[in-house]
Design an enzyme around this catalytic site. Sequence first.
Site, short mmCIF file in Angstrom:
data_model
loop_
_atom_site.label_atom_id
_atom_site.label_comp_id
_atom_site.label_asym_id
_atom_site.label_seq_id
_atom_site.Cartn_x
_atom_site.Cartn_y
_atom_site.Cartn_z
N ALA A 237 0.74 -1.37 -0.15
CA ALA A 237 -0.08 0.17 -0.15
C ALA A 237 0.77 1.44 -0.02
O ALA A 237 2.07 1.32 0.55
CB ALA A 237 -0.91 -0.03 1.31
N SER A 238 0.23 2.48 -0.53
CA SER A 238 0.92 3.69 -0.54
C SER A 238 2.30 3.54 -1.42
O SER A 238 2.30 3.10 -2.31
CB SER A 238 1.13 4.16 0.95
OG SER A 238 1.42 5.44 0.79
#
Length: 588
Positions: free
Chosen positions: A421-422
């Site tokens: 994620a991110s």
Amino acid sequence: MTVQNFDTARDYRPCGRCLEPEARSPKPYNGIHLTFQEGIVAVRRGIGLVLALIGLAVIVSLASLALMFVVMSSAPSVPSSATLVLRPAGDLAEMQPDNVVGQVLGREVATVRGFVESLRKARRDPRVRTVLLSPSILELPYWGKVQELRDAVLDFRKSGKTVVAFLEYGGEREYYLASAADRVFLMPTSLLDLTGVASYEIFLRGTLDKLGAYPDFVHTGDYKTAANQLTERGFTPEHREMTQSLNREMYNQLVKGIAEGRKKTEAEVRALLDQGPLVAKQALEMGLVDELAYEDQLADLVPELADDDRSRIDGLDYQRVKPESVGFRPRSRIAVLYAVGAIASGRSTYDVLNGPVVGSDTLVEEIKKIREDDSIKAIVVRIDSPGGSAVASDVIWRELMITREDNPSRPIVTSMSDLAASGGYYIAIPGEVIVAQPGTLTGSIGVIVGKIVIGGSLDKIGAAGEEVINGVNAGIYSPFERFTPGQRTRIEAYMNDVYDGFVMRVAESRKATPEKIRAVAGGRVWTGRQAMEHGLVDALGGLDTAIAIAKERARIPEDEDVQLVVYPARRSLYDALSQEFGGVSGVG
């Protein structure tokens, strides 16, 4: 980092006053008269004795380590008609720990890949006729790793060999994994703790207010909720919507897996979950387990299981069995580059509180090694990361893109574990194909910057913080003051620039328009299955799926075995000590 230089070449010169009295008039020492020369000899002898003892200790230690290495590296004896016993438990690491503690203990730990490789070897090993799968409490907040193990169990069963699952305790993750087996046994006094999927979050804004601290955070996108536990007193509408979506998705995946494993309809499984938790007899009556038994009774109930401990081999021992000994004949080499942990600038390390840290400097070095090795036919980037520094993520992205452009015939495929994620998604997009488990959490395309202002907290305890600032914005990250309107404007401008760049990189990688990516960005987190629907992921599966795709793109025959070359290699104890405790510089 400030580096201090210490003068190690002082001009020491003996003077006559220091030596002449000893030479002129020997003094008694413990009743013995020593001349200066005799004293020097005695001191040298003492030093020699100490050095000899130290040397002996070093030799003994090295011999012990060598013996341990020989014992640990030697392949274990696998009995004929063996039962392979796998006991996944805890947090299931992605890699063998190379932090100082792990190095000193010198023990192998259970890893996701270790279990998968054991099942792959056992599938071909004629000595292994069955697998006893006994998951203990799986301390996993996510589902990707559990799904990877479950896929490996289902693949093993295609060999025609038997998998028997035994549960001392069956929570959602343990039972989901066990449901992939041919037969499931539950201890008679145990509880089948199946109820569904729930998540819990604690919001600390009220606590910070009472402490006089202020969480001053700026974020791009209403779904970028990483700081909400500090800035909010409860769910925002977007936060609640996203959490409900993720929970519902994981519940559906759990139901589907159990239904397929136990040959029930999804409606039947939902009805059973609504009656949980279930005592053992209820679980048996409802067809969720096949029999109630203690582990020592299994051999009497399952003919395929080994009937004594001498015919069983533990999974950690079986990991040391050489793949070549069971028929693997690798010809081509594929690099597997691990990025496990929070992403930061500098070198990879291990944080005692937060676990492994992916250092951009370290990963860049490893990527360059891969790029310079012509024997590597394909690259798989294995990611298990919640994100981190935008700058460090961009550095890693850039090096992967250079590698991709340097040799277009050498494919790069991304494999996602529990999390990508991110920043974890940022470093995934150089992959020509992105593979995720249905339960992987990914996306979170957004940016967040902030600080906790503690000036009010200091006031409450009678303390005070003072600042000396030169420059209008020099105190922008002051722990005593909130962002000024001007400072907030500058931070937002920087964040928007980073966010726009992030969106553009994803759009180019996914062959989509920025507008399409913005519609699924805004910091929103998706499961792997949802991400595939929205074009952020290409295929569902684990590391083996990614390797199969890499082989196909590198024109390696499907049935050809490959050698997986792991990067970064496990650090030595010396390197771990040097990097985690400052180390010592060498003399060249």
